[in-house]
Design an enzyme around this catalytic site. Sequence first.
Site, short mmCIF file in Angstrom:
data_model
loop_
_atom_site.label_atom_id
_atom_site.label_comp_id
_atom_site.label_asym_id
_atom_site.label_seq_id
_atom_site.Cartn_x
_atom_site.Cartn_y
_atom_site.Cartn_z
N LYS A 268 1.70 11.72 5.95
CA LYS A 268 1.76 10.59 6.87
C LYS A 268 2.20 9.32 6.15
CE LYS A 268 -1.74 8.18 7.42
NZ LYS A 268 -2.32 6.93 6.84
N LYS B 286 0.83 -1.21 0.00
CA LYS B 286 0.00 0.00 0.00
C LYS B 286 0.86 1.25 0.00
CE LYS B 286 -3.51 2.79 0.57
NZ LYS B 286 -4.34 3.18 -0.57
#
Length: 318
Positions: free
Chosen positions: A244, A175
Amino acid sequence: MMTKPVVGFIGVGLMGHGMAKNILAAGYPLVVMAHRNRGPVEDLVSLGATEAASVAELAGQCEVIHICVSGSPQVEAVIRSEGGIAAHATEGTIIVDCSTSNPVSTLQLAEELSARGITLVDAPLGRTPKEAEAGTLDAMVGADDETFAKVEPIISTWAGNILRLGPVGAGHKMKLVNNFVSLGYAALYSEALAIARKSGLSIEQFHSVIGTSRMANGFYDTFMKWSVDRDPDAHKFSITNAHKDMRYLSSLALDVGAANPVQATVRNAFATMEAAGEGERYLPMLADFIAAQNGLPEPEGSTLRANNETASAGMPLD
């Protein structure tokens, strides 16, 4: 006839609501809990879900628990806290973390949970809330054979494309690599647009060439809807979340000893925009920020801003 396991869902937000609704529609008993926004929980309860008052209450009655929250600190809190899953789930419980989490943290949690007889699966998401509602998300899954066989039927209720990549941690690794590619596109498009405009070319001219060439793709199409059409909702993924994700990938690169000069540069683009107080704007608005750094005016309509309430915590980028 086998009884379907009770499924818990923590994080029924922009992505989680649709996922949870599809689990419920497939006949699984569903337990949910509210955080800040009661709307999705009330909708799911109206459809037959049960509401838990706390993580502890949810964990005590569920066999499979989905987590779909902002990132690793939130996942760790939900699992490790005094009232968390680890302390209150029964042996044999499976946790499916659909958040975009730090694989370093994921592997640590998996080891801790295993000692308690609890199994962690990572299944981060690809695509958007539209596909979450339709049950056609992508799932990048890390799990052992036995556990995958148990959770695949549940995941298939909300995912149309299930990609098992290996043991726990593999999903979150992939991911982040996936998001690096898409966020790299965002940084590249933004800088290219700024250079084009600085040299006297227009956004429309840029788009007329790149948008009709082999370099166009699905990500380009949604990214450019802001610069071309001033559509603030075309790609609901905040700069804060982009930063992030790139911090997590930097952590992974450090952990495995990988050189990452390009990724560090991409990360810095989002770090700079967030540090300037623009973290809640959406990803395509990076183009305006880079333009301003080059002394260019914001295009007409740029007073539109991302809505802080709908910036997705877990929204994927493809």
